[in-house]
Design a protein around this motif. Sequence first.
Motif: not given
Lengths: 288, 298
Positions: A57, A62-63, A65, A159-160, A162-164, A168-169, B61, B91, B94, B107, B122-123, B125
Motif C-alpha cells: 500500500r 500516495p496517501s 506514508k 499511536l493507535r 492517534h489513529a496511527i 505501518r509506523f 483499545e 480512525n 479517533r 514517544f 501523519e494526518h 499535509y
Amino acid sequence: MSIQPAASESGEPAALRRAVEAIGATAGSAIDRTVQFVETVGGTVRLTGSALAWTVRGLFLPSVKLGRASLVEQMVRVGVRSIAIVMLVEAFIGSILALQLAPTLESYGQIQMIANVVAIAIVRELGPLITAIVLSGFAGASIAAEIGAMVESEEIKALRAHAINPIRFLIVPRFLATTMMIVGLAVIADVIGVLGGFLTSWLALGITPETYFESTRAALVIRDFITGLTKAGVFGGLIAMIACHAGMTVKGGAVGVGNATTSTVVKSIVAIIGMDAVFTAIFYAFGW
Amino acid sequence: MASADAVISIRDLRKSFPTADGGRITVLHSVTFDVMRGETLVIMGGSGCGKSTLLNCLIGELPIDEGAILYRTNEMEEAVDVTGLREREFNNIRRRMGILFQSGALFNSMTLAENVALPLREHSYVEESIIDIVVTLKLQQVKMLAHRDKMPTQLSGGQKKRAGLARATALDPEILFYDEPSAGLDPVTSTAIDELIMDLSSKLQVTSVVVTHEMDSAFRIADRMVMLDKGRVLRIGPRSDFESIRDADPASLSTADDRLINQFLNGYSDGPLTDAEGMSEFEKLIIGTALSEDRTTA
Ligand SMILES: Nc1ncnc2c1ncn2[C@@H]1O[C@H](COP(=O)(O)OP(=O)(O)O)[C@@H](O)[C@H]1O
Ligand SMILES: [Mg+2]
C-alpha cells in the motif's frame, strides 16, 4: 520381563496414580507449549502478512506514508552497529575453513582447491547464515526490546489512539530496513570471508594469490550469489518479524521485555537454520 | 436511543476478561450513561473497579462483550455505534479525540516538539513551517515551550503529562480523555494539571472525560460525575449532587449506594465499602492495608 498389570490391580495404586499424573502433566505442558508455539508462529505469520500489505500500500498509494526518514534511521541502526562484528566473524570463518580443509585436500594433492570450497561455502552458505545469526543478536534483540518497551510504556496504545497504525509506523520500517541491510551485510560478509580464506591460504599454506583468485573466480557463478543473497533477505525478514512479534506481545513489565529479547534470539536462530535447510533442499532439488 | 446532545452514549456495556483458570470475570456490568457536548465528566471509583477498562473500551483499545458505544462528533449527522466498526472507520472518529494516558505515553525516541508534531505530520499535509507554529502554540498552551527540544526521559512526571496534553490537543480534538491525570503527582503539580484541564476545556470547547480516584481533583474540574463500583454505575449526576452526598452525615442517607458514595468521597475507613463480613482475618488484614495504601497514594 515383568509387566505392570499386577500393580494396577493390587500392588501400588498410589505410585501408579502418581506415574499417570506425571505423564498427564508432561502431556499437558507439552500441549500448552504446542499451543503456544502454534500461536507464536500464527501470530508472526499474520503480522508479516499485514507488514507486507502495508508495504505494498505504501508503495502504490500516495496517501499512505511509509516514513522514509524512519526507514533510513532503522537501516543505519541495523547496519552500522553490526558491520564490524559481521566482518570480524566472517574473516575468522574463512580462515577456519581454509585450515580445516587443508589436510584433507593436501592428501589428495589438491591444495589449490581450498579456494573453490571456501568460495562456495562462504557465498552460498556461511556468508548469509553467519550474518543472520549476528544480526539476530544485534538487530533482533534490540528491535524486540525497543518495541516491548514501547508496549509497556503505552506508546503503542498512544499511536493507535492517534489513529496511527503501529504496523505501518513501527514494523514496516524495521522489516524493510532489516531485509535490505542484511543483503548488503551479506555481500560484505562474502568478500571478507573469501579474503579471510585467502590470507590464511597465502600466508600459512603457501598458495599464491594468482592461483587462489583464479580458482575462486572459476568456482563461482552468478547463481551462487543470487541464492545466497536471496536467503539472506529472507533471514532478515524472519529476524525482523520474530522480533516485532515478540515485542508487540510483551506482557509483564521489565521481565517481559527481557524474556522477549532472549526468546527473539533463540527463535530467530532456530527459524533461520530451519529456513536455510528448506532453501538448501529446494536449491538442491532444482539443481541451483 | 442516544440523546440529542450526547457526544458519547454508552448503552448496556458489558466487558469481561478471561481468568487463569479458564473462566471469565465480568469487569463492567451493563454500564449506561451519556457524555454531553462541552461538559467535563469525571468517572470515579476505587482501584480495580473498572475505570481504565471502561476508558479502553471507549477509545476502541478493547473489544466489548455486549452493548453499544455511540459517538456523535460535530460533523456527524447521527450517532454511530463504534462496536465492531472497522479500524479505518474508527480512525476517523479517533482523529477527533485526544487522550492523555496515565504515564503521558510520550514517544521516547522523539523530542517533545516531534511528539507534538507527529499527529500533524501523519494526518495533515501542512508545511513544516506551519507545523512548527502549531507545535509552538500547543507547547506554550501547556507551558512547556522551554523544553521543546528535550527528550521525554529528561522530564518529570508532571512535565510528561503536560507534554502529553500538548500532543493530545495537536489536532484540536472535540473529545479529550484523561486517565488518572493527577495520579503520582504532588498536590501542587496536580492542581496545576487540573487548572490546565479546565483551561483547555473552556478555551477549546472540548468535551472532557476524566477518569480519577483523586477526590479533590474530581470536585475541582467536574461538571458532572459518575460513580462506578465493581463495574456498575452507582450514580451519575451534577457535581452538586455528589457534594451534598459527600457533606451529609452517613446515618442520614437513605440508600446503601449513597452511604457507599459518602464513604468513598470522604475516604472513611468504616462503611459499606469496607464491611468485612464473611472475610477471614487474613483477608481483612490484606484489604485493610490495601485500602489505607490507596488513600495515601490518592
Ligand atoms: N487485560 C486484563 N485481563 C484480565 N483482567 C483485567 C485486565 N485488565 C483489567 N483487568 C481486571 O479488571 C478489573 C478492573 O481493572 P481496571 O479497569 O484497571 O481498574 P481501575 O482502573 O478502576 O483501577 C481489575 O480487577 C483487573 O484485575
Ligand atoms: Mg486504572
